[in-house]
Design an enzyme around this catalytic site. Structure first.
Site, PDB file in Angstrom:
ATOM      1  N   PHE A 150       0.813  -1.227   0.000  1.00  0.00           N
ATOM      2  CA  PHE A 150       0.000   0.000   0.000  1.00  0.00           C
ATOM      3  C   PHE A 150       0.840   1.267   0.000  1.00  0.00           C
ATOM      4  O   PHE A 150       0.362   2.336  -0.364  1.00  0.00           O
ATOM      5  CB  PHE A 150      -0.944   0.005   1.220  1.00  0.00           C
ATOM      6  CG  PHE A 150      -0.259   0.323   2.532  1.00  0.00           C
ATOM      7  CD1 PHE A 150       0.025   1.656   2.871  1.00  0.00           C
ATOM      8  CD2 PHE A 150       0.117  -0.667   3.421  1.00  0.00           C
ATOM      9  CE1 PHE A 150       0.674   1.972   4.066  1.00  0.00           C
ATOM     10  CE2 PHE A 150       0.763  -0.368   4.612  1.00  0.00           C
ATOM     11  CZ  PHE A 150       1.052   0.956   4.932  1.00  0.00           C
ATOM     12  N   LYS A 174      -1.174  -6.934  -9.448  1.00  0.00           N
ATOM     13  CA  LYS A 174      -2.156  -7.057  -8.355  1.00  0.00           C
ATOM     14  C   LYS A 174      -1.747  -6.015  -7.308  1.00  0.00           C
ATOM     15  O   LYS A 174      -0.913  -6.275  -6.447  1.00  0.00           O
ATOM     16  CB  LYS A 174      -2.112  -8.478  -7.792  1.00  0.00           C
ATOM     17  CG  LYS A 174      -3.384  -8.986  -7.126  1.00  0.00           C
ATOM     18  CD  LYS A 174      -3.879  -8.143  -5.987  1.00  0.00           C
ATOM     19  CE  LYS A 174      -3.045  -8.275  -4.744  1.00  0.00           C
ATOM     20  NZ  LYS A 174      -3.379  -7.245  -3.719  1.00  0.00           N
ATOM     21  N   GLU A 177      -4.926  -3.788  -2.188  1.00  0.00           N
ATOM     22  CA  GLU A 177      -6.378  -3.536  -2.173  1.00  0.00           C
ATOM     23  C   GLU A 177      -6.710  -2.259  -1.406  1.00  0.00           C
ATOM     24  O   GLU A 177      -7.818  -1.759  -1.480  1.00  0.00           O
ATOM     25  CB  GLU A 177      -7.120  -4.749  -1.578  1.00  0.00           C
ATOM     26  CG  GLU A 177      -6.862  -5.035  -0.100  1.00  0.00           C
ATOM     27  CD  GLU A 177      -5.538  -5.764   0.183  1.00  0.00           C
ATOM     28  OE1 GLU A 177      -4.652  -5.789  -0.687  1.00  0.00           O
ATOM     29  OE2 GLU A 177      -5.404  -6.274   1.313  1.00  0.00           O
ATOM     30  N   SER A 227       5.260  -7.098   3.072  1.00  0.00           N
ATOM     31  CA  SER A 227       5.800  -7.463   4.392  1.00  0.00           C
ATOM     32  C   SER A 227       6.544  -8.798   4.315  1.00  0.00           C
ATOM     33  O   SER A 227       6.306  -9.610   3.415  1.00  0.00           O
ATOM     34  CB  SER A 227       4.654  -7.545   5.398  1.00  0.00           C
ATOM     35  OG  SER A 227       3.745  -8.543   4.977  1.00  0.00           O
ATOM     36  N   CYS A 282       9.576   1.611   3.450  1.00  0.00           N
ATOM     37  CA  CYS A 282      10.456   0.471   3.773  1.00  0.00           C
ATOM     38  C   CYS A 282      11.890   0.940   3.940  1.00  0.00           C
ATOM     39  O   CYS A 282      12.725   0.198   4.434  1.00  0.00           O
ATOM     40  CB  CYS A 282      10.372  -0.574   2.691  1.00  0.00           C
ATOM     41  SG  CYS A 282      11.047   0.019   1.154  1.00  0.00           S
ATOM     42  N   GLU A 384       9.174  -4.700  12.905  1.00  0.00           N
ATOM     43  CA  GLU A 384       8.880  -3.529  12.071  1.00  0.00           C
ATOM     44  C   GLU A 384       7.577  -2.897  12.552  1.00  0.00           C
ATOM     45  O   GLU A 384       6.552  -3.578  12.641  1.00  0.00           O
ATOM     46  CB  GLU A 384       8.738  -3.960  10.602  1.00  0.00           C
ATOM     47  CG  GLU A 384       8.486  -2.791   9.671  1.00  0.00           C
ATOM     48  CD  GLU A 384       8.293  -3.223   8.213  1.00  0.00           C
ATOM     49  OE1 GLU A 384       7.618  -4.241   7.957  1.00  0.00           O
ATOM     50  OE2 GLU A 384       8.809  -2.519   7.325  1.00  0.00           O
TER      51      GLU A 384
HETATM   52  P1  NAD Z   1       1.448  -6.722   2.820  1.00  0.00           P
HETATM   53  O1  NAD Z   1       2.489  -7.783   2.855  1.00  0.00           O
HETATM   54  O2  NAD Z   1       0.339  -6.795   3.794  1.00  0.00           O
HETATM   55  O3  NAD Z   1       0.746  -6.690   1.370  1.00  0.00           O
HETATM   56  C1  NAD Z   1       1.504  -6.657   0.192  1.00  0.00           C
HETATM   57  C2  NAD Z   1       0.699  -7.320  -0.919  1.00  0.00           C
HETATM   58  O4  NAD Z   1       0.470  -8.692  -0.602  1.00  0.00           O
HETATM   59  C3  NAD Z   1      -0.669  -6.701  -1.147  1.00  0.00           C
HETATM   60  O5  NAD Z   1      -0.911  -6.644  -2.525  1.00  0.00           O
HETATM   61  C4  NAD Z   1      -1.619  -7.663  -0.446  1.00  0.00           C
HETATM   62  O6  NAD Z   1      -2.883  -7.717  -1.055  1.00  0.00           O
HETATM   63  C5  NAD Z   1      -0.932  -8.986  -0.574  1.00  0.00           C
HETATM   64  N1  NAD Z   1      -1.162  -9.868   0.570  1.00  0.00           N
HETATM   65  C6  NAD Z   1      -1.389  -9.496   1.863  1.00  0.00           C
HETATM   66  N2  NAD Z   1      -1.509 -10.600   2.632  1.00  0.00           N
HETATM   67  C7  NAD Z   1      -1.367 -11.666   1.817  1.00  0.00           C
HETATM   68  C8  NAD Z   1      -1.389 -13.087   2.044  1.00  0.00           C
HETATM   69  N3  NAD Z   1      -1.586 -13.592   3.245  1.00  0.00           N
HETATM   70  N4  NAD Z   1      -1.193 -13.900   0.982  1.00  0.00           N
HETATM   71  C9  NAD Z   1      -0.984 -13.390  -0.256  1.00  0.00           C
HETATM   72  N5  NAD Z   1      -0.970 -12.053  -0.516  1.00  0.00           N
HETATM   73  C10 NAD Z   1      -1.143 -11.208   0.499  1.00  0.00           C
HETATM   74  O7  NAD Z   1       2.214  -5.333   2.912  1.00  0.00           O
HETATM   75  P2  NAD Z   1       1.586  -3.876   3.068  1.00  0.00           P
HETATM   76  O8  NAD Z   1       1.048  -3.736   4.446  1.00  0.00           O
HETATM   77  O9  NAD Z   1       0.708  -3.550   1.921  1.00  0.00           O
HETATM   78  O10 NAD Z   1       2.903  -2.960   2.902  1.00  0.00           O
HETATM   79  C11 NAD Z   1       3.773  -2.658   3.949  1.00  0.00           C
HETATM   80  C12 NAD Z   1       4.941  -3.622   3.987  1.00  0.00           C
HETATM   81  O11 NAD Z   1       5.641  -3.591   2.741  1.00  0.00           O
HETATM   82  C13 NAD Z   1       5.981  -3.232   5.032  1.00  0.00           C
HETATM   83  O12 NAD Z   1       6.423  -4.410   5.658  1.00  0.00           O
HETATM   84  C14 NAD Z   1       7.099  -2.605   4.219  1.00  0.00           C
HETATM   85  O13 NAD Z   1       8.379  -2.664   4.799  1.00  0.00           O
HETATM   86  C15 NAD Z   1       7.043  -3.426   2.983  1.00  0.00           C
HETATM   87  N6  NAD Z   1       7.671  -2.751   1.849  1.00  0.00           N
HETATM   88  C16 NAD Z   1       8.876  -3.212   1.438  1.00  0.00           C
HETATM   89  C17 NAD Z   1       9.527  -2.588   0.399  1.00  0.00           C
HETATM   90  C18 NAD Z   1      10.860  -3.075  -0.072  1.00  0.00           C
HETATM   91  O14 NAD Z   1      11.294  -2.613  -1.102  1.00  0.00           O
HETATM   92  N7  NAD Z   1      11.523  -3.978   0.617  1.00  0.00           N
HETATM   93  C19 NAD Z   1       8.932  -1.479  -0.230  1.00  0.00           C
HETATM   94  C20 NAD Z   1       7.688  -1.041   0.204  1.00  0.00           C
HETATM   95  C21 NAD Z   1       7.068  -1.687   1.256  1.00  0.00           C
END
Ligand code: NAD
Length: 499
Positions: A150, A174, A177, A227, A282, A384
């Site tokens: 997000f 994808k 959401e 994440s 991140c 985190e």
């Molecule tokens: P998230 O892991 O909850 O979601 C990321 C994506 O995965 C979304 O599209 C979501 O719909 C999908 N998703 C969520 N749960 C899932 C599951 N159980 N199974 C399959 N798909 C699933 O992350 P978020 O809350 O949207 O974003 C924040 C996180 O992203 C933080 O941990 C941040 O550090 C990380 N991030 C990392 C980087 C990097 O480059 N390393 C960059 C930006 C954000």
């Protein structure tokens, strides 16, 4: 009434086929701004099939032609910069100047992708044997998938699909959401730029959609950013199903401040890096490591009044320095972490939990929080938090600081503030993170370099965008050819060598 955000499949907006829906919020007001469909396996299959059908023709389209579409896309993004900025802010909550910067960082990947003809050039060796030549070429994988978080509604999707597409792949994105609209708009602009139908598709959803994409037999490559637990799941499931996967995860980035650093500069850097985008980056610095008590005390003296004075507000408030968090649930989660830190014995010097923004009382705002005397056993240090919470850890010397950073399971970015080249070099050479800043707090590589962490911040081994991105979205083929001029050597049963 909240509007329904469609998928984008085969060059068209496609309404949901009647499955589950999720609410999209305006985080500043706390009100629902739209609804997003959660695709099931059948809808995900349709998006993959559209991408698979578009692949043969797109693969054979000359790279120069693909690049020209990217040039037009870049112009359209420039022309729609304000609109894209507003979309990012509306669903994410970032203040406008920050949202605009994030769109521009994404646009720079499009500019890099315009170099496709050069980036995809192969290599040739004449006479690897007598009258035998070899050449190497990089070919696209097929259908690639991007799953994005997000916190960067434009930039992170743009890390992926422009490069995948100019390399000759077709793509299913994808997006998160929580922030679905920017991806949809980008796909429409790319169609306007001349991209053929089905080359880029946007599918909304959450776990069910992701799992359907990860296990679909026609998907060849998967880029994930989000994440760490989900990154691990994506990498395990994707590779078990034969896909190439790069999965970027969470972070806990440290900034080491040496006694010889310019402390005014270090404090400025910490303010922006810890509290910019409400800490939802991140590459945010969430741990300040002060080398010696004198440095710690001097930093606290500078930081404390500034954290107390941080100005919260909605995206269009030009005075605002920090917007809201993404959701009510995330606001509660970050508040809980602050309570845990107090219970664990860290010293909470600034408590932003009671912050309110006049006129936006239902928004998901949290004021800046500053902890001193945090230790490495505490949960607020190990986990985190992803919010505007800065933890200060005191260490006696450089070695202890470096050892602290290296013992942490995450390894995305790190920074050191010092005036001493020797110390900076020892740090950058020995630190176990994928990106390092020297007097630069957020060392996000430019589009023509590659982005990625180490340890629990990246699963898979190829970083994103830049030349590593080209490598990820292509595979190598080596052709060895002989054009005999009438020489016949007869059948050979030994391994050919040059001896
Ligand atoms: P998230 O892991 O909850 O979601 C990321 C994506 O995965 C979304 O599209 C979501 O719909 C999908 N998703 C969520 N749960 C899932 C599951 N159980 N199974 C399959 N798909 C699933 O992350 P978020 O809350 O949207 O974003 C924040 C996180 O992203 C933080 O941990 C941040 O550090 C990380 N991030 C990392 C980087 C990097 O480059 N390393 C960059 C930006 C954000």
């Amino acid at each position: 009434m909240a509007h329904l955000i469609p998928h984008y499949i085969d060059g068209q907006r496609v309404p949901s086929s009647g499955g589950r829906l999720g609410d999209v919020f305006n985080p500043a007001t706390g009100r629902v701004s739209g609804q997003v469909p959660f695709a099931d396996a059948a809808e995900a299959g349709r998006a993959v099939e559209a991408a698979a059908a578009a692949f043969p023709d797109w693969r054979d389209t000359p790279p120069l032609h693909r690049a020209r579409i990217m040039f037009r896309f870049k112009e359209l993004m420039d022309a729609h910069l304000d609109e894209l900025t507003r979309l990012v802010s509306r669903e994410h909550g970032k203040i406008h100047s920050d949202a605009r910067g994030s769109v521009i960082r994404g646009l720079e990947v499009v500019e890099f992708a315009c170099g496709a003809p050069h980036l995809l050039k192969g290599s040739f060796s004449e006479n690897v044997g007598r009258d035998i030549d070899s050449h190497c070429m990089r070919q696209p994988l097929g259908v690639c998938v991007g799953i994005t978080p997000f916190n960067f509604p434009a930039m992170v999707p743009l890390w992926m699909f422009p490069l995948a597409i100019v390399c000759g792949n077709t793509f299913v994105l994808k997006p998160s959401e929580k922030v679905p609209s920017t991806s949809l708009r980008l796909a429409e602009l790319l169609t306007e730029a001349g991209l053929p139908q089905g080359v880029l598709n946007v599918l909304h959803g959450e776990r069910e959609a992701v799992d359907a994409l990860l296990t679909h037999r026609a998907v060849a490559g998967v880029s994930f950013v989000g994440s760490t637990p989900v990154a691990e799941h994506v990498q395990r499931t994707g590779t078990a199903h034969g896909k190439r996967v790069q999965a970027l995860g969470g972070a806990k980035n440290h900034m080491l401040v040496m006694p010889d650093a310019d402390l005014g500069q270090a404090a400025d850097a910490l303010m922006g890096a810890a509290f910019g985008s409400a800490g939802e980056r991140c590459m945010a610095i969430s741990v300040a490591v002060a080398v010696g008590d004198a440095v710690a005390d001097a930093l606290i003296e500078r930081l404390r009044p500034r954290v107390e004075a941080l100005r919260l507000g909605p995206a269009d408030d030009p005075q605002a320095e920090m917007g809201p968090l993404i959701s009510g649930a995330h606001l509660e989660r970050v508040r809980d972490y602050v309570a845990v830190g107090v219970q664990e014995g860290a010293e909470l010097l600034v408590d932003g939990r009671d912050a309110r923004v006049a006129g936006y009382e239902a928004g998901f705002f949290l004021g800046g929080c500053l902890f001193d005397r945090v230790t490495s056993e505490m949960r607020i240090y190990r986990e985190e938090i992803f919010g505007p919470v800065l933890c200060l850890v005191r260490v006696p010397d450089f070695d202890a600081g470096l050892a602290l950073v290296n013992a942490h399971p995450y390894g995305n970015g790190s920074a050191i503030f010092t005036r001493d080249g020797d110390t900076a070099r020892t740090f950058s050479s020995g630190v176990q993170t994928g990106m390092v800043g020297i007097n630069v707090p957020i060392p996000v590589p430019m589009a023509f370099h590659s982005f990625g962490g180490w340890k629990h911040s990246l699963f898979g081994d190829i970083h994103i965008h830049g030349t590593e991105g080209v490598q990820f979205y292509t595979r190598l083929k080596t052709v060895t050819s002989r054009w005999p001029t009438g020489v016949r050597e007869g059948a050979a049963f030994h391994m050919p060598t040059m001896k």
